[in-house]
Design a protein around this motif. Structure first.
Motif, mmCIF file in Angstrom:
data_model
loop_
_atom_site.group_PDB
_atom_site.id
_atom_site.type_symbol
_atom_site.label_atom_id
_atom_site.label_comp_id
_atom_site.label_asym_id
_atom_site.label_seq_id
_atom_site.Cartn_x
_atom_site.Cartn_y
_atom_site.Cartn_z
ATOM 1 N N ARG A 80 0.859 -1.176 0.000
ATOM 2 C CA ARG A 80 0.000 0.000 0.000
ATOM 3 C C ARG A 80 0.902 1.235 0.000
ATOM 4 O O ARG A 80 2.128 1.121 0.084
ATOM 5 C CB ARG A 80 -0.911 0.016 1.238
ATOM 6 C CG ARG A 80 -0.151 0.215 2.541
ATOM 7 C CD ARG A 80 -1.046 0.196 3.751
ATOM 8 N NE ARG A 80 -0.336 0.659 4.936
ATOM 9 C CZ ARG A 80 -0.855 0.699 6.159
ATOM 10 N NH1 ARG A 80 -2.093 0.266 6.367
ATOM 11 N NH2 ARG A 80 -0.151 1.153 7.173
ATOM 12 N N ARG A 109 -11.442 10.100 1.680
ATOM 13 C CA ARG A 109 -10.965 10.713 2.927
ATOM 14 C C ARG A 109 -11.960 10.466 4.054
ATOM 15 O O ARG A 109 -11.575 10.096 5.175
ATOM 16 C CB ARG A 109 -10.752 12.215 2.721
ATOM 17 C CG ARG A 109 -9.553 12.570 1.858
ATOM 18 C CD ARG A 109 -9.278 14.065 1.885
ATOM 19 N NE ARG A 109 -10.326 14.849 1.236
ATOM 20 C CZ ARG A 109 -10.321 15.200 -0.042
ATOM 21 N NH1 ARG A 109 -9.313 14.836 -0.822
ATOM 22 N NH2 ARG A 109 -11.306 15.922 -0.548
ATOM 23 N N ILE A 114 -8.405 7.668 4.233
ATOM 24 C CA ILE A 114 -7.147 7.757 3.501
ATOM 25 C C ILE A 114 -6.802 9.224 3.268
ATOM 26 O O ILE A 114 -7.644 10.018 2.836
ATOM 27 C CB ILE A 114 -7.255 7.027 2.140
ATOM 28 C CG1 ILE A 114 -7.530 5.539 2.370
ATOM 29 C CG2 ILE A 114 -5.983 7.203 1.318
ATOM 30 C CD1 ILE A 114 -7.805 4.757 1.099
ATOM 31 N N SER A 115 -5.565 9.585 3.549
ATOM 32 C CA SER A 115 -5.073 10.943 3.305
ATOM 33 C C SER A 115 -4.722 11.060 1.828
ATOM 34 O O SER A 115 -3.637 10.665 1.404
ATOM 35 C CB SER A 115 -3.845 11.233 4.176
ATOM 36 O OG SER A 115 -3.315 12.514 3.874
ATOM 37 N N ILE A 116 -5.644 11.586 1.031
ATOM 38 C CA ILE A 116 -5.475 11.629 -0.421
ATOM 39 C C ILE A 116 -5.972 12.962 -0.953
ATOM 40 O O ILE A 116 -7.053 13.432 -0.592
ATOM 41 C CB ILE A 116 -6.207 10.444 -1.087
ATOM 42 C CG1 ILE A 116 -5.921 10.392 -2.595
ATOM 43 C CG2 ILE A 116 -7.695 10.440 -0.790
ATOM 44 C CD1 ILE A 116 -6.371 9.091 -3.257
ATOM 45 N N LEU A 203 -5.020 1.906 -4.849
ATOM 46 C CA LEU A 203 -4.826 2.081 -3.412
ATOM 47 C C LEU A 203 -4.813 0.764 -2.652
ATOM 48 O O LEU A 203 -4.107 0.636 -1.641
ATOM 49 C CB LEU A 203 -5.944 2.955 -2.850
ATOM 50 C CG LEU A 203 -5.972 4.420 -3.274
ATOM 51 C CD1 LEU A 203 -7.317 5.041 -2.926
ATOM 52 C CD2 LEU A 203 -4.830 5.191 -2.613
ATOM 53 N N ARG A 235 -10.557 1.067 4.234
ATOM 54 C CA ARG A 235 -10.226 1.569 5.574
ATOM 55 C C ARG A 235 -9.397 0.538 6.337
ATOM 56 O O ARG A 235 -8.447 0.891 7.052
ATOM 57 C CB ARG A 235 -11.513 1.911 6.345
ATOM 58 C CG ARG A 235 -11.253 2.497 7.722
ATOM 59 C CD ARG A 235 -12.555 2.919 8.391
ATOM 60 N NE ARG A 235 -13.037 4.182 7.901
ATOM 61 C CZ ARG A 235 -12.662 5.364 8.371
ATOM 62 N NH1 ARG A 235 -11.787 5.437 9.356
ATOM 63 N NH2 ARG A 235 -13.162 6.473 7.869
ATOM 64 N N TYR A 238 -5.738 0.470 5.149
ATOM 65 C CA TYR A 238 -4.880 1.558 5.637
ATOM 66 C C TYR A 238 -4.948 1.723 7.153
ATOM 67 O O TYR A 238 -4.595 2.776 7.680
ATOM 68 C CB TYR A 238 -5.243 2.861 4.910
ATOM 69 C CG TYR A 238 -4.660 2.857 3.504
ATOM 70 C CD1 TYR A 238 -3.409 3.405 3.242
ATOM 71 C CD2 TYR A 238 -5.334 2.233 2.463
ATOM 72 C CE1 TYR A 238 -2.850 3.351 1.971
ATOM 73 C CE2 TYR A 238 -4.787 2.177 1.186
ATOM 74 C CZ TYR A 238 -3.544 2.733 0.955
ATOM 75 O OH TYR A 238 -2.987 2.662 -0.304
#
Length: 460
Positions: A80, A109, A114-116, A203, A235, A238
Protein backbone atom coordinates in the motif's frame (compact mmCIF):
# COMPACT_ATOMS: atom_id res chain seq x y z
CA UNK A 1 -9.24 -3.80 -14.61
CA UNK A 2 -12.77 -3.07 -15.77
CA UNK A 3 -13.79 -5.62 -18.38
CA UNK A 4 -16.19 -4.86 -21.21
CA UNK A 5 -18.72 -7.47 -20.15
CA UNK A 6 -21.75 -5.20 -20.10
CA UNK A 7 -20.92 -2.70 -22.80
CA UNK A 8 -23.65 -4.15 -25.05
CA UNK A 9 -26.76 -3.37 -23.01
CA UNK A 10 -28.44 -2.01 -26.13
CA UNK A 11 -28.06 -5.37 -27.82
CA UNK A 12 -30.24 -7.08 -25.23
CA UNK A 13 -32.93 -4.42 -25.50
CA UNK A 14 -33.01 -4.59 -29.26
CA UNK A 15 -33.21 -8.38 -29.13
CA UNK A 16 -36.55 -8.18 -27.32
CA UNK A 17 -38.13 -6.77 -30.46
CA UNK A 18 -36.68 -9.50 -32.73
CA UNK A 19 -34.41 -7.39 -34.97
CA UNK A 20 -33.71 -8.23 -38.61
CA UNK A 21 -30.47 -9.98 -39.55
CA UNK A 22 -27.42 -7.73 -39.61
CA UNK A 23 -27.30 -7.38 -43.41
CA UNK A 24 -31.00 -6.53 -43.83
CA UNK A 25 -31.63 -2.86 -44.70
CA UNK A 26 -33.90 -1.35 -42.05
CA UNK A 27 -35.27 2.04 -41.13
CA UNK A 28 -34.61 3.19 -37.59
CA UNK A 29 -37.63 3.94 -35.45
CA UNK A 30 -37.99 7.71 -35.09
CA UNK A 31 -37.12 8.85 -31.55
CA UNK A 32 -40.17 10.08 -29.65
CA UNK A 33 -38.62 13.53 -29.07
CA UNK A 34 -36.73 15.81 -31.37
CA UNK A 35 -36.22 18.88 -29.20
CA UNK A 36 -32.90 19.75 -27.56
CA UNK A 37 -31.92 17.47 -24.71
CA UNK A 38 -32.25 18.80 -21.14
CA UNK A 39 -29.19 19.50 -18.97
CA UNK A 40 -27.19 16.56 -17.64
CA UNK A 41 -28.31 15.26 -14.26
CA UNK A 42 -25.87 14.21 -11.55
CA UNK A 43 -26.32 12.41 -8.27
CA UNK A 44 -26.46 14.09 -4.84
CA UNK A 45 -24.58 12.97 -1.73
CA UNK A 46 -24.28 9.16 -1.90
CA UNK A 47 -26.35 6.90 0.33
CA UNK A 48 -23.82 4.36 1.57
CA UNK A 49 -25.08 1.06 2.99
CA UNK A 50 -22.76 -0.79 5.39
CA UNK A 51 -21.94 -4.44 4.61
CA UNK A 52 -24.42 -6.99 5.89
CA UNK A 53 -21.97 -9.88 6.34
CA UNK A 54 -20.17 -11.03 9.46
CA UNK A 55 -16.70 -9.73 10.22
CA UNK A 56 -15.41 -13.29 9.87
CA UNK A 57 -16.69 -13.38 6.30
CA UNK A 58 -15.29 -9.91 5.58
CA UNK A 59 -11.89 -11.03 6.88
CA UNK A 60 -11.90 -13.92 4.40
CA UNK A 61 -12.92 -11.53 1.64
CA UNK A 62 -10.13 -9.13 2.56
CA UNK A 63 -7.47 -11.83 2.41
CA UNK A 64 -8.68 -13.25 -0.90
CA UNK A 65 -8.88 -9.77 -2.41
CA UNK A 66 -5.51 -8.62 -1.13
CA UNK A 67 -3.22 -11.60 -1.69
CA UNK A 68 -4.14 -12.74 -5.19
CA UNK A 69 -4.40 -11.21 -8.65
CA UNK A 70 -7.37 -11.69 -10.98
CA UNK A 71 -5.24 -14.14 -12.98
CA UNK A 72 -4.92 -16.37 -9.91
CA UNK A 73 -1.26 -15.52 -9.21
CA UNK A 74 -0.46 -15.16 -5.53
CA UNK A 75 0.83 -11.94 -4.01
CA UNK A 76 3.50 -12.65 -1.38
CA UNK A 77 2.93 -9.54 0.74
CA UNK A 78 0.51 -6.71 1.35
CA UNK A 79 1.46 -3.48 -0.42
CA UNK A 80 0.00 0.00 0.00
CA UNK A 81 1.06 3.64 0.05
CA UNK A 82 2.84 4.51 3.28
CA UNK A 83 1.99 8.15 3.88
CA UNK A 84 -0.23 10.76 2.18
CA UNK A 85 -1.31 10.00 -1.38
CA UNK A 86 -1.38 12.60 -4.17
CA UNK A 87 -3.30 12.30 -7.44
CA UNK A 88 -2.86 14.21 -10.70
CA UNK A 89 -4.83 14.05 -13.96
CA UNK A 90 -3.19 14.47 -17.37
CA UNK A 91 -4.27 14.24 -21.00
CA UNK A 92 -7.40 15.47 -22.74
CA UNK A 93 -9.66 15.43 -19.69
CA UNK A 94 -13.48 15.52 -20.16
CA UNK A 95 -15.37 18.09 -18.13
CA UNK A 96 -17.13 15.48 -15.98
CA UNK A 97 -13.91 13.89 -14.69
CA UNK A 98 -12.89 16.78 -12.43
CA UNK A 99 -16.10 16.90 -10.36
CA UNK A 100 -16.38 13.11 -10.24
CA UNK A 101 -12.78 12.74 -9.07
CA UNK A 102 -13.20 15.43 -6.42
CA UNK A 103 -16.31 13.67 -5.14
CA UNK A 104 -14.51 10.33 -5.04
CA UNK A 105 -11.46 11.72 -3.22
CA UNK A 106 -13.77 13.31 -0.65
CA UNK A 107 -15.43 9.95 -0.06
CA UNK A 108 -12.05 8.20 0.29
CA UNK A 109 -10.96 10.71 2.93
CA UNK A 110 -14.26 10.59 4.79
CA UNK A 111 -15.26 6.92 4.52
CA UNK A 112 -11.94 5.10 4.12
CA UNK A 113 -9.79 7.43 6.23
CA UNK A 114 -7.15 7.76 3.50
CA UNK A 115 -5.07 10.94 3.31
CA UNK A 116 -5.47 11.63 -0.42
CA UNK A 117 -5.50 14.91 -2.34
CA UNK A 118 -5.39 16.11 -5.93
CA UNK A 119 -2.39 18.10 -7.19
CA UNK A 120 -1.77 19.94 -10.45
CA UNK A 121 -1.09 18.06 -13.66
CA UNK A 122 2.55 19.21 -13.67
CA UNK A 123 3.32 18.15 -10.09
CA UNK A 124 4.88 14.90 -8.97
CA UNK A 125 2.16 12.56 -7.76
CA UNK A 126 1.72 9.15 -6.18
CA UNK A 127 -0.99 8.30 -8.71
CA UNK A 128 -1.20 9.66 -12.24
CA UNK A 129 -4.53 9.36 -14.06
CA UNK A 130 -3.87 9.76 -17.77
CA UNK A 131 -6.79 10.20 -20.14
CA UNK A 132 -6.40 9.02 -23.73
CA UNK A 133 -8.54 7.85 -26.65
CA UNK A 134 -10.17 4.45 -26.14
CA UNK A 135 -8.72 3.20 -29.45
CA UNK A 136 -5.20 3.95 -28.24
CA UNK A 137 -5.78 2.24 -24.90
CA UNK A 138 -7.27 -0.89 -26.45
CA UNK A 139 -4.52 -1.09 -29.04
CA UNK A 140 -2.30 -2.34 -26.20
CA UNK A 141 -4.85 -3.91 -23.82
CA UNK A 142 -7.76 -4.94 -26.09
CA UNK A 143 -10.23 -6.24 -23.49
CA UNK A 144 -9.79 -3.42 -20.97
CA UNK A 145 -12.01 -0.39 -20.60
CA UNK A 146 -9.36 1.06 -18.27
CA UNK A 147 -6.57 -0.30 -16.07
CA UNK A 148 -3.90 0.47 -13.47
CA UNK A 149 -0.18 -0.43 -13.45
CA UNK A 150 2.52 -0.08 -10.78
CA UNK A 151 5.77 1.93 -10.79
CA UNK A 152 4.80 4.16 -13.75
CA UNK A 153 3.59 7.72 -14.26
CA UNK A 154 2.73 7.99 -17.96
CA UNK A 155 1.41 6.21 -21.03
CA UNK A 156 4.81 6.63 -22.67
CA UNK A 157 6.40 4.71 -19.80
CA UNK A 158 3.78 2.00 -20.09
CA UNK A 159 4.41 1.49 -23.80
CA UNK A 160 8.12 1.28 -23.08
CA UNK A 161 7.99 -0.97 -20.00
CA UNK A 162 4.79 -3.00 -20.46
CA UNK A 163 6.67 -6.27 -21.10
CA UNK A 164 9.15 -5.81 -18.25
CA UNK A 165 9.20 -6.64 -14.53
CA UNK A 166 8.42 -2.99 -13.79
CA UNK A 167 4.69 -3.68 -14.14
CA UNK A 168 4.76 -7.02 -12.27
CA UNK A 169 2.60 -6.62 -9.16
CA UNK A 170 4.09 -9.71 -7.52
CA UNK A 171 7.49 -8.01 -7.17
CA UNK A 172 6.16 -4.97 -5.26
CA UNK A 173 7.18 -4.41 -1.65
CA UNK A 174 5.37 -1.09 -1.21
CA UNK A 175 3.49 1.36 -3.42
CA UNK A 176 5.09 4.63 -4.45
CA UNK A 177 3.97 5.34 -8.03
CA UNK A 178 0.88 4.16 -9.89
CA UNK A 179 -0.59 5.00 -13.28
CA UNK A 180 -4.26 4.72 -14.20
CA UNK A 181 -5.23 4.86 -17.87
CA UNK A 182 -8.80 5.64 -18.78
CA UNK A 183 -10.55 6.63 -22.02
CA UNK A 184 -11.74 10.20 -22.50
CA UNK A 185 -14.08 9.56 -25.42
CA UNK A 186 -16.71 7.66 -23.42
CA UNK A 187 -19.81 8.64 -21.47
CA UNK A 188 -19.37 10.51 -18.17
CA UNK A 189 -20.65 7.43 -16.33
CA UNK A 190 -18.12 5.09 -17.93
CA UNK A 191 -15.27 7.48 -17.07
CA UNK A 192 -16.55 7.73 -13.49
CA UNK A 193 -16.86 3.96 -13.19
CA UNK A 194 -13.24 3.62 -14.27
CA UNK A 195 -12.16 6.20 -11.71
CA UNK A 196 -13.84 4.30 -8.90
CA UNK A 197 -12.57 0.83 -9.74
CA UNK A 198 -9.05 1.71 -10.84
CA UNK A 199 -8.36 4.19 -8.05
CA UNK A 200 -9.59 1.61 -5.54
CA UNK A 201 -7.16 -0.94 -7.01
CA UNK A 202 -4.32 1.58 -7.15
CA UNK A 203 -4.83 2.08 -3.41
CA UNK A 204 -5.84 -1.38 -2.28
CA UNK A 205 -6.93 -4.87 -3.40
CA UNK A 206 -6.09 -6.05 -6.91
CA UNK A 207 -8.33 -9.10 -7.12
CA UNK A 208 -12.01 -9.49 -8.03
CA UNK A 209 -14.30 -12.08 -6.45
CA UNK A 210 -17.50 -13.24 -8.13
CA UNK A 211 -18.95 -14.23 -4.77
CA UNK A 212 -19.18 -10.58 -3.66
CA UNK A 213 -22.63 -9.19 -4.30
CA UNK A 214 -22.07 -5.72 -2.85
CA UNK A 215 -18.74 -4.62 -4.29
CA UNK A 216 -16.96 -3.15 -7.29
CA UNK A 217 -14.33 -5.84 -6.67
CA UNK A 218 -16.40 -8.21 -8.80
CA UNK A 219 -16.07 -8.78 -12.54
CA UNK A 220 -19.85 -8.92 -12.98
CA UNK A 221 -19.67 -5.09 -13.06
CA UNK A 222 -23.12 -4.52 -11.54
CA UNK A 223 -21.75 -2.11 -8.93
CA UNK A 224 -19.97 0.79 -10.55
CA UNK A 225 -19.24 3.12 -7.62
CA UNK A 226 -17.53 2.18 -4.39
CA UNK A 227 -19.93 0.63 -1.88
CA UNK A 228 -19.97 0.57 1.90
CA UNK A 229 -18.20 -2.81 1.78
CA UNK A 230 -15.51 -1.41 -0.51
CA UNK A 231 -14.86 1.54 1.76
CA UNK A 232 -14.56 -0.77 4.76
CA UNK A 233 -12.02 -2.88 2.87
CA UNK A 234 -9.98 0.23 2.02
CA UNK A 235 -10.23 1.57 5.57
CA UNK A 236 -8.94 -1.79 6.80
CA UNK A 237 -6.17 -1.72 4.19
CA UNK A 238 -4.88 1.56 5.64
CA UNK A 239 -5.37 0.72 9.31
CA UNK A 240 -2.34 1.76 11.41
CA UNK A 241 -1.73 -1.82 12.57
CA UNK A 242 -1.06 -2.98 8.99
CA UNK A 243 1.87 -2.05 6.78
CA UNK A 244 3.47 -2.92 3.47
CA UNK A 245 5.48 -6.15 3.45
CA UNK A 246 3.21 -8.11 5.81
CA UNK A 247 2.39 -11.68 4.81
CA UNK A 248 -1.10 -13.15 4.54
CA UNK A 249 -0.67 -14.89 7.88
CA UNK A 250 0.47 -11.69 9.61
CA UNK A 251 -2.48 -9.74 8.22
CA UNK A 252 -4.93 -12.52 9.09
CA UNK A 253 -3.81 -12.42 12.71
CA UNK A 254 -4.64 -8.70 12.97
CA UNK A 255 -7.92 -8.61 11.04
CA UNK A 256 -10.33 -9.72 13.81
CA UNK A 257 -9.32 -6.83 16.08
CA UNK A 258 -9.27 -4.30 13.21
CA UNK A 259 -12.73 -5.27 11.96
CA UNK A 260 -14.18 -5.33 15.46
CA UNK A 261 -13.03 -1.73 15.80
CA UNK A 262 -14.09 -0.50 12.35
CA UNK A 263 -17.30 -2.52 11.93
CA UNK A 264 -18.73 -3.40 15.35
CA UNK A 265 -22.11 -4.36 13.85
CA UNK A 266 -20.35 -7.18 11.97
CA UNK A 267 -19.46 -8.87 15.27
CA UNK A 268 -23.06 -9.85 15.92
CA UNK A 269 -23.96 -11.02 12.40
CA UNK A 270 -23.87 -14.84 12.09
CA UNK A 271 -21.09 -16.13 9.87
CA UNK A 272 -22.17 -17.70 6.60
CA UNK A 273 -19.56 -19.78 4.84
CA UNK A 274 -19.42 -19.34 1.06
CA UNK A 275 -17.65 -21.96 -1.00
CA UNK A 276 -14.77 -21.17 -3.32
CA UNK A 277 -15.51 -20.37 -6.94
CA UNK A 278 -14.14 -23.13 -9.22
CA UNK A 279 -11.90 -22.00 -12.06
CA UNK A 280 -14.11 -23.96 -14.48
CA UNK A 281 -17.07 -21.71 -13.66
CA UNK A 282 -14.99 -18.54 -14.06
CA UNK A 283 -13.70 -19.79 -17.42
CA UNK A 284 -17.26 -20.55 -18.55
CA UNK A 285 -18.52 -17.10 -17.55
CA UNK A 286 -15.59 -15.37 -19.23
CA UNK A 287 -16.18 -17.30 -22.44
CA UNK A 288 -19.91 -16.61 -22.31
CA UNK A 289 -19.38 -12.86 -21.98
CA UNK A 290 -16.15 -12.54 -23.95
CA UNK A 291 -15.97 -10.72 -27.28
CA UNK A 292 -13.96 -13.17 -29.34
CA UNK A 293 -16.13 -16.21 -29.88
CA UNK A 294 -19.31 -17.19 -31.71
CA UNK A 295 -22.82 -16.73 -30.34
CA UNK A 296 -23.33 -20.50 -30.17
CA UNK A 297 -20.14 -21.00 -28.15
CA UNK A 298 -21.05 -18.16 -25.81
CA UNK A 299 -24.46 -19.65 -25.14
CA UNK A 300 -22.95 -23.10 -24.61
CA UNK A 301 -20.53 -21.57 -22.12
CA UNK A 302 -23.41 -19.87 -20.27
CA UNK A 303 -25.24 -23.20 -20.05
CA UNK A 304 -22.05 -24.76 -18.71
CA UNK A 305 -21.82 -22.03 -16.06
CA UNK A 306 -25.42 -22.71 -15.00
CA UNK A 307 -24.69 -26.45 -14.81
CA UNK A 308 -21.58 -25.90 -12.66
CA UNK A 309 -23.48 -23.54 -10.36
CA UNK A 310 -26.16 -26.19 -9.88
CA UNK A 311 -23.54 -28.87 -9.20
CA UNK A 312 -22.06 -26.58 -6.54
CA UNK A 313 -25.47 -26.19 -4.94
CA UNK A 314 -25.27 -22.40 -5.14
CA UNK A 315 -28.26 -20.19 -4.47
CA UNK A 316 -26.28 -16.96 -4.25
CA UNK A 317 -25.37 -14.25 -6.76
CA UNK A 318 -23.11 -16.65 -8.71
CA UNK A 319 -26.06 -18.89 -9.55
CA UNK A 320 -28.09 -15.81 -10.40
CA UNK A 321 -25.31 -14.37 -12.55
CA UNK A 322 -25.06 -17.63 -14.48
CA UNK A 323 -28.78 -17.43 -15.24
CA UNK A 324 -28.55 -13.74 -16.09
CA UNK A 325 -25.76 -14.43 -18.58
CA UNK A 326 -27.77 -17.23 -20.17
CA UNK A 327 -30.82 -14.98 -20.38
CA UNK A 328 -28.84 -12.23 -22.10
CA UNK A 329 -27.42 -14.64 -24.66
CA UNK A 330 -30.76 -16.35 -25.34
CA UNK A 331 -32.58 -13.08 -26.07
CA UNK A 332 -31.86 -13.00 -29.80
CA UNK A 333 -33.56 -16.27 -30.73
CA UNK A 334 -34.87 -18.12 -27.67
CA UNK A 335 -37.15 -15.72 -25.84
CA UNK A 336 -38.71 -18.47 -23.70
CA UNK A 337 -35.29 -19.51 -22.32
CA UNK A 338 -34.32 -15.87 -21.80
CA UNK A 339 -37.50 -15.09 -19.88
CA UNK A 340 -37.25 -18.20 -17.69
CA UNK A 341 -33.61 -17.44 -16.93
CA UNK A 342 -34.33 -13.84 -16.01
CA UNK A 343 -37.23 -14.83 -13.77
CA UNK A 344 -35.04 -17.33 -11.88
CA UNK A 345 -32.16 -14.86 -11.63
CA UNK A 346 -34.46 -12.13 -10.35
CA UNK A 347 -35.86 -14.39 -7.63
CA UNK A 348 -32.35 -15.17 -6.38
CA UNK A 349 -31.10 -11.59 -6.55
CA UNK A 350 -34.14 -10.12 -4.83
CA UNK A 351 -33.94 -12.62 -1.98
CA UNK A 352 -31.00 -10.72 -0.48
CA UNK A 353 -30.72 -6.97 0.20
CA UNK A 354 -27.10 -6.81 -0.98
CA UNK A 355 -28.06 -7.95 -4.50
CA UNK A 356 -31.10 -5.76 -5.09
CA UNK A 357 -29.16 -3.73 -7.66
CA UNK A 358 -28.54 -6.90 -9.67
CA UNK A 359 -32.25 -7.58 -9.34
CA UNK A 360 -32.92 -4.16 -10.87
CA UNK A 361 -30.85 -5.08 -13.93
CA UNK A 362 -33.02 -8.17 -14.31
CA UNK A 363 -36.14 -6.05 -13.80
CA UNK A 364 -35.09 -3.86 -16.72
CA UNK A 365 -34.99 -6.94 -18.95
CA UNK A 366 -38.37 -8.11 -17.68
CA UNK A 367 -39.88 -4.64 -18.13
CA UNK A 368 -38.65 -4.67 -21.73
CA UNK A 369 -40.38 -8.03 -22.23
CA UNK A 370 -43.56 -6.69 -20.67
CA UNK A 371 -43.55 -3.55 -22.80
CA UNK A 372 -42.93 -5.42 -26.04
CA UNK A 373 -45.84 -7.79 -25.29
CA UNK A 374 -48.27 -5.00 -24.36
CA UNK A 375 -48.30 -5.63 -20.59
CA UNK A 376 -47.87 -1.97 -19.81
CA UNK A 377 -49.04 -2.06 -16.18
CA UNK A 378 -46.48 -4.78 -15.46
CA UNK A 379 -43.73 -2.77 -17.17
CA UNK A 380 -44.55 0.35 -15.13
CA UNK A 381 -44.69 -1.67 -11.90
CA UNK A 382 -41.30 -3.24 -12.52
CA UNK A 383 -39.78 0.16 -13.21
CA UNK A 384 -41.31 1.86 -10.17
CA UNK A 385 -40.20 -0.96 -7.85
CA UNK A 386 -36.56 -0.51 -8.85
CA UNK A 387 -35.97 3.20 -9.37
CA UNK A 388 -34.86 3.76 -5.77
CA UNK A 389 -32.19 1.09 -5.63
CA UNK A 390 -30.81 2.17 -9.03
CA UNK A 391 -30.62 5.82 -7.98
CA UNK A 392 -28.82 4.88 -4.76
CA UNK A 393 -26.31 2.91 -6.82
CA UNK A 394 -25.79 6.00 -9.03
CA UNK A 395 -26.31 4.08 -12.27
CA UNK A 396 -27.59 6.78 -14.61
CA UNK A 397 -27.59 4.55 -17.69
CA UNK A 398 -29.86 1.98 -16.05
CA UNK A 399 -31.99 4.67 -14.42
CA UNK A 400 -32.58 6.44 -17.74
CA UNK A 401 -33.37 3.16 -19.51
CA UNK A 402 -35.97 2.23 -16.90
CA UNK A 403 -37.58 5.66 -17.19
CA UNK A 404 -37.64 5.42 -21.00
CA UNK A 405 -39.46 2.10 -20.73
CA UNK A 406 -41.96 3.63 -18.32
CA UNK A 407 -42.52 6.60 -20.66
CA UNK A 408 -43.22 4.26 -23.57
CA UNK A 409 -45.66 2.23 -21.45
CA UNK A 410 -47.48 5.39 -20.37
CA UNK A 411 -47.71 6.55 -23.97
CA UNK A 412 -49.20 3.21 -25.05
CA UNK A 413 -51.84 3.71 -22.34
CA UNK A 414 -52.67 7.13 -23.77
CA UNK A 415 -51.21 9.04 -20.80
CA UNK A 416 -49.26 11.32 -23.11
CA UNK A 417 -48.58 14.27 -20.77
CA UNK A 418 -47.28 11.96 -18.04
CA UNK A 419 -45.19 10.06 -20.58
CA UNK A 420 -43.60 13.27 -21.81
CA UNK A 421 -42.59 14.31 -18.27
CA UNK A 422 -41.09 10.88 -17.47
CA UNK A 423 -39.23 10.79 -20.78
CA UNK A 424 -37.75 14.22 -20.19
CA UNK A 425 -36.59 13.08 -16.75
CA UNK A 426 -34.93 10.08 -18.38
CA UNK A 427 -33.01 12.27 -20.82
CA UNK A 428 -31.19 14.19 -18.10
CA UNK A 429 -29.88 10.94 -16.71
CA UNK A 430 -29.15 9.63 -20.20
CA UNK A 431 -26.84 12.60 -20.82
CA UNK A 432 -24.65 11.30 -17.99
CA UNK A 433 -25.17 7.58 -18.59
CA UNK A 434 -24.76 7.45 -22.37
CA UNK A 435 -22.93 10.65 -23.17
CA UNK A 436 -23.39 12.03 -26.65
CA UNK A 437 -26.66 13.22 -28.14
CA UNK A 438 -26.43 10.49 -30.77
CA UNK A 439 -26.00 7.81 -28.10
CA UNK A 440 -29.00 9.12 -26.17
CA UNK A 441 -31.21 9.21 -29.25
CA UNK A 442 -30.07 5.71 -30.22
CA UNK A 443 -31.24 4.42 -26.84
CA UNK A 444 -34.56 6.23 -27.25
CA UNK A 445 -35.02 4.58 -30.63
CA UNK A 446 -34.30 1.14 -29.20
CA UNK A 447 -36.84 1.60 -26.43
CA UNK A 448 -39.41 2.99 -28.88
CA UNK A 449 -38.94 -0.11 -31.05
CA UNK A 450 -40.08 -2.29 -28.14
CA UNK A 451 -43.56 -0.76 -28.20
CA UNK A 452 -43.95 0.00 -31.90
CA UNK A 453 -46.23 -2.99 -32.56
CA UNK A 454 -48.17 -2.56 -29.33
CA UNK A 455 -49.00 1.06 -30.16
CA UNK A 456 -50.88 -0.17 -33.23
CA UNK A 457 -53.01 -2.67 -31.29
CA UNK A 458 -53.16 -1.22 -27.78
CA UNK A 459 -52.03 -2.59 -24.39
CA UNK A 460 -53.20 -5.90 -22.97
Amino acid sequence: MRRLLFACLALSLAACSAPAPKDTPTRRVTPPVAEALPPMKTFPVPEVTPPSRSNAAIARDFLDLSFQLESGRRLPVLTRFEGPVSVRVTGNVPGSVGPDLARLLSRLRREAGISITQVSANADASITIEVLPRSELQKYVPQAACFVVPRLSSWAEFKRDRRTAAVDWTTLKTRERMAIFLPGDVSPQEARDCLHEELAQALGPLNDLYRLGDSVFNDDNFHTVLTGFDMLILRTYYHPSLRSGMTREQVAARLPRILAQLNPRGQSIPDRQVGRTPRAWIDAIEEALGPRTSDSRRQAAARRAVAIAREQGWSDNRMAFSLFALGRLALAGQADIALASFLQAGTLYNARPETRLQGAHVAMQLAAFALSSGQTDAAIGLVDDNLGVVARAENAALLSTLLMIKAEALEVQGRVVQARAVRRDSLGWARYGFGSTDAVRTRLSEIAALSSRVKATGPI
